[in-house]
Design an enzyme around this catalytic site. Sequence first.
Site, PDB file in Angstrom:
ATOM      1  N   MET A  27       4.586 -39.519 -34.563  1.00  0.00           N
ATOM      2  CA  MET A  27       3.948 -39.409 -35.880  1.00  0.00           C
ATOM      3  C   MET A  27       2.583 -38.738 -35.701  1.00  0.00           C
ATOM      4  O   MET A  27       1.668 -38.946 -36.505  1.00  0.00           O
ATOM      5  CB  MET A  27       3.821 -40.785 -36.530  1.00  0.00           C
ATOM      6  N   ARG A  55      -3.476 -45.824 -32.961  1.00  0.00           N
ATOM      7  CA  ARG A  55      -4.368 -46.710 -33.718  1.00  0.00           C
ATOM      8  C   ARG A  55      -5.699 -46.958 -33.010  1.00  0.00           C
ATOM      9  O   ARG A  55      -6.676 -47.336 -33.645  1.00  0.00           O
ATOM     10  CB  ARG A  55      -3.689 -48.064 -33.945  1.00  0.00           C
ATOM     11  N   HIS A 104       2.053 -40.101 -25.351  1.00  0.00           N
ATOM     12  CA  HIS A 104       3.046 -39.141 -25.846  1.00  0.00           C
ATOM     13  C   HIS A 104       3.262 -38.036 -24.817  1.00  0.00           C
ATOM     14  O   HIS A 104       4.395 -37.607 -24.573  1.00  0.00           O
ATOM     15  CB  HIS A 104       2.558 -38.483 -27.147  1.00  0.00           C
ATOM     16  N   SER A 131      -2.595 -45.965 -27.828  1.00  0.00           N
ATOM     17  CA  SER A 131      -1.972 -46.018 -29.145  1.00  0.00           C
ATOM     18  C   SER A 131      -2.779 -45.137 -30.086  1.00  0.00           C
ATOM     19  O   SER A 131      -4.008 -45.052 -29.963  1.00  0.00           O
ATOM     20  CB  SER A 131      -2.007 -47.467 -29.654  1.00  0.00           C
ATOM     21  N   GLY A 180       8.610 -44.642 -25.818  1.00  0.00           N
ATOM     22  CA  GLY A 180       7.611 -45.372 -25.029  1.00  0.00           C
ATOM     23  C   GLY A 180       7.811 -46.877 -25.158  1.00  0.00           C
ATOM     24  O   GLY A 180       8.077 -47.386 -26.255  1.00  0.00           O
TER      25      GLY A 180
HETATM   26  O1  PAF Z   1       7.095 -44.602 -32.569  1.00  0.00           O
HETATM   27  C1  PAF Z   1       6.836 -43.797 -33.499  1.00  0.00           C
HETATM   28  O2  PAF Z   1       5.882 -43.024 -33.444  1.00  0.00           O
HETATM   29  C2  PAF Z   1       7.742 -43.786 -34.727  1.00  0.00           C
HETATM   30  O3  PAF Z   1       8.205 -45.062 -35.023  1.00  0.00           O
HETATM   31  C3  PAF Z   1       8.913 -42.789 -34.600  1.00  0.00           C
HETATM   32  C4  PAF Z   1       9.879 -43.182 -33.511  1.00  0.00           C
HETATM   33  C5  PAF Z   1       8.371 -41.388 -34.345  1.00  0.00           C
HETATM   34  C6  PAF Z   1       9.699 -42.772 -35.923  1.00  0.00           C
HETATM   35  O4  PAF Z   1       8.910 -42.375 -36.995  1.00  0.00           O
END
Ligand code: PAF
Length: 288
Positions: free
Chosen positions: A30, A189, A37, A187, A149
């Site tokens: 997202m 966040r 990531h 994260s 993850g």
């Molecule tokens: O983990 C996330 O960032 C979200 O839940 C995902 C898997 C991209 C689905 O929107």
Amino acid sequence: MIIFKTISSLQNHLKLLSGQHAKIGFVPTMGALHEGHLSLLEFSKKENDVSVCSIFINPSQFNNQSDLIKYPVTTEQDIFLLEKNSTDIVFMPSLEEMNTLKFHSKGDFNLDGMDNILEGLHRPGHFKGVCEVVEKLLKIVQPTTLYLGEKDFQQCMVLKKLVRLLQLNVCVKTCPISRAASGLALSSRNLRLSEKGKVQAATIHKILSNIKAHLTINNWLQLKESSITELLNNGFEHVDYLEMCDMESLEILNNAPENNEVIILIAAFIENIRLIDNIKTSANILTN
Ligand code: PAF
């Protein structure tokens, strides 16, 4: 790196690649990308011919509107990081186009109750939204391997189930949690935490490591209570849950089994920001 913003343009490109039997690795995100990531993309790059990263903030998985509004959007920086890390393909679909895709399930899957505990209990509808969007993304990208993850351990388990239920020909690989030097799980966040908050938030990893070091077959409930107290004494406002679960079913356990690994999962609020983390462990055998 190629950025695709429509489903058809991505699919036309992927069709050419699958005609060449290319292995496709997929990292759904997202945005608000961080080293966690990028580590998933590293796994993907090692194991595939082509790596696809999607950036799509999925409103249907936010049970709390203010959480959605506050979700960090750092698109330029994300693209910069992906380019720097030699990602092959970025998929950034629009909300309008994703909404036009409708599958029969609408995210309603029988997840054997896994969607109603822990995150599911505290974020009603969350996993329905996650399943809905991941079904769409997997059907669009048709990857060889999906990389997830383990910070979102319950999401990993739910999505493994989803792939089995949909009988999709995709391998699901879960990858270790990336952490800051303090132990704080990376994260998106964390971007909203103050410097002091970041230091205090590392208490989560400290208490999880302490549980791992001291868990025996009969002291879980004491450890749980003292860990919650420690969090509340270190800047956390509220603990949604701190549970010990079976690694496969996520059944909540009151005693650690003698021989099997368990997972300790936590969700707690600091500076009004909800953080989650987990650690795998097993009961220590006490020697006199
Ligand atoms: O983990 C996330 O960032 C979200 O839940 C995902 C898997 C991209 C689905 O929107």
